[in-house]
Scaffold this motif. Structure first.
Motif, short mmCIF file in Angstrom:
data_model
loop_
_atom_site.label_atom_id
_atom_site.label_comp_id
_atom_site.label_asym_id
_atom_site.label_seq_id
_atom_site.Cartn_x
_atom_site.Cartn_y
_atom_site.Cartn_z
N PRO A 22 0.79 -1.23 0.00
CA PRO A 22 0.00 0.00 0.00
C PRO A 22 0.82 1.27 0.00
O PRO A 22 0.31 2.33 -0.32
N TRP A 23 2.09 1.18 0.35
CA TRP A 23 2.87 2.41 0.43
C TRP A 23 4.35 2.12 0.27
O TRP A 23 4.90 1.24 0.92
N ARG A 24 4.98 2.83 -0.66
CA ARG A 24 6.44 2.90 -0.74
C ARG A 24 6.78 4.37 -0.88
O ARG A 24 6.20 5.08 -1.69
N ASP A 25 7.69 4.84 -0.06
CA ASP A 25 8.05 6.25 -0.07
C ASP A 25 8.56 6.66 -1.44
O ASP A 25 9.35 5.95 -2.06
N GLY A 26 8.09 7.81 -1.94
CA GLY A 26 8.55 8.29 -3.23
C GLY A 26 10.04 8.51 -3.29
O GLY A 26 10.64 8.47 -4.36
N GLY A 27 10.67 8.77 -2.14
CA GLY A 27 12.10 8.98 -2.12
C GLY A 27 12.92 7.71 -2.11
O GLY A 27 14.14 7.75 -2.11
N GLN A 28 12.24 6.56 -2.11
CA GLN A 28 12.97 5.29 -2.13
C GLN A 28 13.71 5.13 -3.45
O GLN A 28 13.25 5.57 -4.49
N ALA A 29 14.87 4.48 -3.40
CA ALA A 29 15.67 4.33 -4.61
C ALA A 29 14.91 3.53 -5.66
O ALA A 29 14.24 2.55 -5.37
N LEU B 91 9.60 11.96 10.92
CA LEU B 91 8.50 12.24 10.00
C LEU B 91 8.80 13.46 9.15
O LEU B 91 8.54 13.47 7.94
N HIS B 92 9.38 14.47 9.76
CA HIS B 92 9.73 15.67 9.00
C HIS B 92 10.79 15.36 7.96
O HIS B 92 10.74 15.86 6.83
N THR B 93 11.77 14.54 8.30
CA THR B 93 12.79 14.15 7.34
C THR B 93 12.19 13.39 6.18
O THR B 93 12.58 13.58 5.02
N ALA B 94 11.21 12.52 6.47
CA ALA B 94 10.62 11.68 5.43
C ALA B 94 9.69 12.45 4.50
O ALA B 94 9.75 12.29 3.28
N ILE B 95 8.81 13.30 5.05
CA ILE B 95 7.79 13.93 4.22
C ILE B 95 7.68 15.43 4.42
O ILE B 95 6.85 16.08 3.80
N VAL C 216 6.74 17.36 7.04
CA VAL C 216 5.71 17.98 7.86
C VAL C 216 5.76 17.40 9.27
O VAL C 216 6.34 16.34 9.51
N SER C 217 5.11 18.08 10.20
CA SER C 217 5.02 17.60 11.58
C SER C 217 3.89 16.58 11.69
O SER C 217 2.99 16.53 10.83
N PRO C 218 3.87 15.77 12.77
CA PRO C 218 2.76 14.83 12.96
C PRO C 218 1.40 15.52 13.00
O PRO C 218 0.43 15.02 12.42
N LEU C 219 1.29 16.65 13.68
CA LEU C 219 0.00 17.34 13.77
C LEU C 219 -0.45 17.85 12.41
O LEU C 219 -1.63 17.75 12.04
N ALA C 220 0.49 18.39 11.64
CA ALA C 220 0.14 18.87 10.30
C ALA C 220 -0.29 17.72 9.40
O ALA C 220 -1.24 17.83 8.62
N TYR C 221 0.41 16.60 9.54
CA TYR C 221 0.05 15.43 8.74
C TYR C 221 -1.35 14.94 9.11
O TYR C 221 -2.16 14.63 8.23
#
Length: 320
Positions: free
Chosen positions: A194-201, A301-305, A307-312
């Motif tokens: 269901p999910w693979r990070d867009g930044g993944q190689a 979370l901020h490094t990955a996407i 945003v902060s948890p609350l913003a997400y």
């Protein structure tokens, strides 16, 4: 961009160009078609006539370019062969000229060449298939190409690498439009993650394990079921009955990542699901996914996407 049950479906037009790849052409309908009417899809060509594919058959879509004018999202699947010039194809340019300003544009693999030739990617981040990166950079030096990621979301324009990365991108779009539950349901129907990070190689060269060797998959499954625990390399290696050095080497061969980085990605992925689908506090989520404290969760979370948890949570929890 969430759609309420009583609103009109989100209109998606898929533009099939000459030489289109059949597998990728079907990705939008395969993913969005699993959502019980949230999207309305129409496949078209630049002139309403059949197009050849890169296989041994041709396709006859039901629509001409007029459907592009009413679309909320326009998708350009890959095609071949790739032109040797940066000049736009006149027929494709005429078709894209029908697209309304503000329409979301999406390309899969070599479809980015069409967007770039039209000047739509100038000074913007984008990706395409890693094997075509050098040619893309030569033809379109103004595009900020990143060939090492699965997809790039730049707001109104999204680009992806080839084949499976297109599935990842459309699950990402579905997640952004309607939340994790909708994306997870579609992924289950399509039998894909269901999910693979867009930044993944995009591309990881993985040697085939020698016959008789024991892989790290059982230990990865064991760790996923216990993400709340502070897994160390020594503990993971002990579970796999390997030395830490051997385990780390085999883990990288099979996943392209270190155990530590892989664990962090899994914890971030689970945290995102809990932020979207539960009312747990940030402290509770941090504990449940295995981060030492809420600060660590916020940082990762901020490094990955970004945003902060609350913003997400504000962005996605309302789409449950």
């Amino acid at each position: 961009m969430a759609t309420s049950p009583t609103s009109a479906p989100h209109r998606v037009a898929v533009l099939a160009l000459d030489g289109v790849y059949p597998f990728e052409l079907g990705i939008p309908r395969r993913v969005f078609g699993s959502t019980d009417g949230l999207y309305e899809l129409a496949t078209c060509t630049v002139d309403g006539r059949p197009v050849r594919t890169d296989a041994d058959f041709a396709l006859t879509p039901d629509h001409g370019p007029e459907v592009l004018a009413d679309a909320d999202t326009v998708v350009i699947p890959p095609f071949g062969p790739i032109p040797d010039t940066a000049e736009p194809d006149p027929a494709a340019s005429a078709a894209l000229a029908l697209v309304r300003p503000g329409t979301r544009l999406v390309s899969i693999c070599t479809g980015a060449f069409v967007l770039a030739a039209a000047g739509l990617l100038d000074d913007r981040p984008a990706t395409t298939h890693w094997a075509l990166a050098d040619r893309f950079r030569t033809l379109f030096p103004r595009v900020r190409l990143d060939p090492d990621v699965l997809f790039v979301d730049d707001g109104d324009i999204l680009t992806s690498a080839g084949a499976a990365a297109g599935v990842d991108l459309f699950l990402h779009l579905l997640r952004a439009d309607h939340g994790a539950d909708a994306a997870n349901r579609a992924a289950r129907i399509c039998v894909v993650p269901p999910w693979r990070d867009g930044g993944q190689a995009q591309y990881i060269e993985r040697p085939v394990p020698a016959p008789g060797t024991t892989g790290t998959a059982p230990t990865r499954a064991w760790a996923l079921a216990r993400l709340h625990l502070p897994h160390t390399l020594a503990a993971l290696a002990a579970h796999a009955a390997m030395s830490p050095r051997t385990f780390a080497r085999r883990f990288h061969e099979e996943t392209g990542q270190s155990p530590g980085r892989w664990l962090t990605q899994q914890r971030v992925a689970l945290a995102r699901q809990l932020l979207e689908a539960t009312d747990l506090s940030i402290d509770q989520i941090a504990t449940r996914v295995g981060f030492a404290n809420p600060v660590s969760l916020r940082q990762h979370l901020h490094t990955a996407i970004g945003v902060s948890p609350l913003a997400y949570r504000r962005t996605f929890a309302g789409k449950r």
